[in-house]
Design an enzyme around this catalytic site. Structure first.
Site, PDB file in Angstrom:
ATOM      1  N   HIS A 100       0.879  -1.174   0.000  1.00 31.91           N
ATOM      2  CA  HIS A 100       0.000   0.000   0.000  1.00 31.91           C
ATOM      3  C   HIS A 100       0.915   1.222   0.000  1.00 31.91           C
ATOM      4  O   HIS A 100       2.001   1.175   0.592  1.00 31.91           O
ATOM      5  CB  HIS A 100      -0.822   0.132   1.280  1.00 31.91           C
ATOM      6  CG  HIS A 100      -1.781  -0.972   1.574  1.00 31.91           C
ATOM      7  ND1 HIS A 100      -1.410  -2.146   2.163  1.00 31.91           N
ATOM      8  CD2 HIS A 100      -3.126  -1.038   1.423  1.00 31.91           C
ATOM      9  CE1 HIS A 100      -2.473  -2.909   2.348  1.00 31.91           C
ATOM     10  NE2 HIS A 100      -3.540  -2.267   1.900  1.00 31.91           N
ATOM     11  N   ASP A 103       2.164   2.055   3.489  1.00 28.86           N
ATOM     12  CA  ASP A 103       3.077   1.115   4.164  1.00 28.86           C
ATOM     13  C   ASP A 103       4.509   1.500   3.876  1.00 28.86           C
ATOM     14  O   ASP A 103       5.376   1.365   4.724  1.00 28.86           O
ATOM     15  CB  ASP A 103       3.012  -0.334   3.633  1.00 28.86           C
ATOM     16  CG  ASP A 103       1.650  -0.875   3.407  1.00 28.86           C
ATOM     17  OD1 ASP A 103       0.757  -0.518   4.169  1.00 28.86           O
ATOM     18  OD2 ASP A 103       1.502  -1.689   2.464  1.00 28.86           O
TER      19      ASP A 103
HETATM   20  C1  XUL Z   1      -7.380  -6.317   4.682  1.00 32.72           C
HETATM   21  C2  XUL Z   1      -6.685  -6.770   3.477  1.00 32.72           C
HETATM   22  C3  XUL Z   1      -5.883  -5.766   2.769  1.00 32.72           C
HETATM   23  C4  XUL Z   1      -5.898  -5.892   1.286  1.00 32.72           C
HETATM   24  C5  XUL Z   1      -5.185  -4.786   0.589  1.00 32.72           C
HETATM   25  O1  XUL Z   1      -8.114  -7.299   5.321  1.00 32.72           O
HETATM   26  O2  XUL Z   1      -6.756  -7.923   3.116  1.00 32.72           O
HETATM   27  O3  XUL Z   1      -4.606  -5.798   3.272  1.00 32.72           O
HETATM   28  O4  XUL Z   1      -5.340  -7.088   0.871  1.00 32.72           O
HETATM   29  O5  XUL Z   1      -5.694  -3.551   0.936  1.00 32.72           O
END
Ligand code: XUL
Ligand code: CO
Length: 436
Positions: A100, A103
């Site tokens: 992300h 992150d």
């Molecule tokens: C949350 C989840 C996220 C997604 C990406 O439960 O799975 O980490 O994979 O946003």
């Protein structure tokens, strides 16, 4: 710095190995159904849990010891963390990673500061990708942590939150493109509701679709040709998320004309939170032509939340890989470990143990699934079970040659149906166990 100077690259040593830092089943070059394990599984390590997960839970703070962290939220610390991350992925021999925006780089005081931070970290990610050959499976944006997204992002009642989220996704897509990312994921975050009394559901879902169309349009504009994914999750943090499960997501995508642009990224623990098995979710998405990628993890059936544990259950990985092989495999998707070590497993080395176990579990699942398919007995049982559709009335119905009146005439003439046959569930379950 190197985080694990004492650990060499993890290698395949075969099932007899007693070395915890070796694969016993994952041999990346071993060919299964005409393709290497590496190409089948396309393993990916996630940045958020691996580098940013500290083990905090609702009852206590982080426990993880991460000697490479300098305790600041600086870009320098973030870049140093990138180096450590690539050391981990490289030692594991995983070909992909996922992240992300927030992150990898610290959020700044303003959007432009956040964007500038991201640019600097993306440059380091790019350097490390070039140095190691590791590739980006998908990128995404965190549209749920910052309090501005308390009501959601694309589905917020506050139009500015929608606009801010759009700006963030625009930037995250640019970063993904810059890094040669093969996909981009939308996970709802807070796209759902806590209370229907204050929610205009129709408006929120329409907005979510508009948001995704904007992303699809922007991809065209900047030449991003990667695969978009929508990741189902039924609840948590909201009471109800609009991306509830594969069926709900597919309905949404088709309803809003997004079906040619977006596939699904299915996650095991999200499937179980929705009251499904992961096998169900893969079968459903695969049968509808929406199987994209998987977030490999598992929940704890005795706990009601998303525990994101590493998958170690061979039966589960066999079910996943059997369904995945059935629908032609994952590409450009992959097996992405959206999983975190337990709060009690606080040492860095636990990150390696966790991934080694997950990779081996999936390698075994792949081999067992391929053996089931090669043997052919299961397929034969299923074929026989539906044999009534291969000729006579069944074949005619499938060919569109009947209507209610002609079927009534056929049943009136016949009087009763041909006797049913046993589903043989127990015999089939016994058969599956013979491959494990
Ligand atoms: C949350 C989840 C996220 C997604 C990406 O439960 O799975 O980490 O994979 O946003
Ligand atoms: Co996920």
């Amino acid at each position: 710095m190197t985080a694990f100077p004492e650990i060499e690259k993890i290698r395949y040593e075969g099932p007899g190995s007693r070395n915890p830092f070796a694969f016993r089943y994952y041999d990346e070059n071993e060919v299964v159904e005409g393709k290497s394990m590496k190409d089948h599984l396309r393993f990916s390590v996630v940045y958020w849990h691996t580098m940013r997960g500290g083990g905090a839970d609702p009852f206590g703070p982080a426990t993880a010891v991460r000697p490479w962290e300098d305790g600041t939220d600086s870009v320098e610390n973030a870049i140093n963390r990138v180096r450590v991350f690539f050391e981990i992925v490289e030692k594991l021999g995983a070909p992909y990673y996922a992240f992300h925006d927030r992150d990898v780089a610290p959020e700044g005081k303003t959007l432009s500061e956040s964007n500038a931070n991201l640019d600097r970290v993306v440059a380091a990610l790019k350097e490390e990708q070039q140095r190691t050959g590791i590739k980006l499976l998908w990128g995404t944006a965190n549209l749920f942590s910052n309090p501005r997204f308390m009501h959601g992002a694309a589905t917020s009642c506050n139009a500015d939150a929608f606009a801010y989220a759009a700006s963030q996704v625009k930037k995250a897509m640019e970063a993904t493109l810059e890094l040669g990312g093969e996909g981009y994921v939308f996970w709802g975050g807070r796209e759902g509701y806590q209370c229907l009394w204050n929610t205009d559901m129709k408006r929120e879902i329409d907005h979510l679709a508009r948001f995704m169309h904007m992303a699809v349009d922007y991809a065209k504009e900047i030449g991003f040709t990667g695969q978009f994914y929508f990741e189902p999750k039924p609840k948590e943090p909201t009471k109800h998320q609009y991306d509830f499960d594969a069926a709900a997501c597919i309905n949404f995508l088709r309803c809003y004309g997004l079906e040619d642009h977006i596939k699904l990224n299915l996650e095991t623990n999200h499937a179980t939170l929705a009251g499904h098995t992961m096998q169900h979710e893969i079968e459903y998405a695969g049968s509808q032509g929406f199987l994209g990628s998987i977030d490999a993890n598992t929940g704890d059936l005795l706990l009601g939340w998303d525990t994101d544990q590493f998958p170690t259950d061979i039966y589960l990985t066999t079910q996943c890989m059997h369904a995945i092989l059935k629908y032609g495999g994952l590409n450009p998707g992959g097996v992405n470990f959206d999983a975190k070590v337990r709060r009690e497993s606080f040492e860095p080395i636990d990150l390696l143990h966790a991934h080694i176990g997950g990779m081996d579990a999936f390698a075994r699942g792949l081999k067992i699934a391929a053996a089931i398919r090669a043997d052919g007995r299961l397929a034969e049982i299923v074929r026989d079970r539906y044999a009534s559709w291969d000729s006579g009335l069944g074949a005619e119905i499938e060919a569109g040659k009947h209507d209610f009146k002609s079927l009534e005439a056929a049943m009136l003439a016949q009087g009763e149906i041909t006797p049913n046959k046993s589903g043989r569930q127990e015999m089939i379950e016994n058969l599956i166990n013979t491959y494990l």
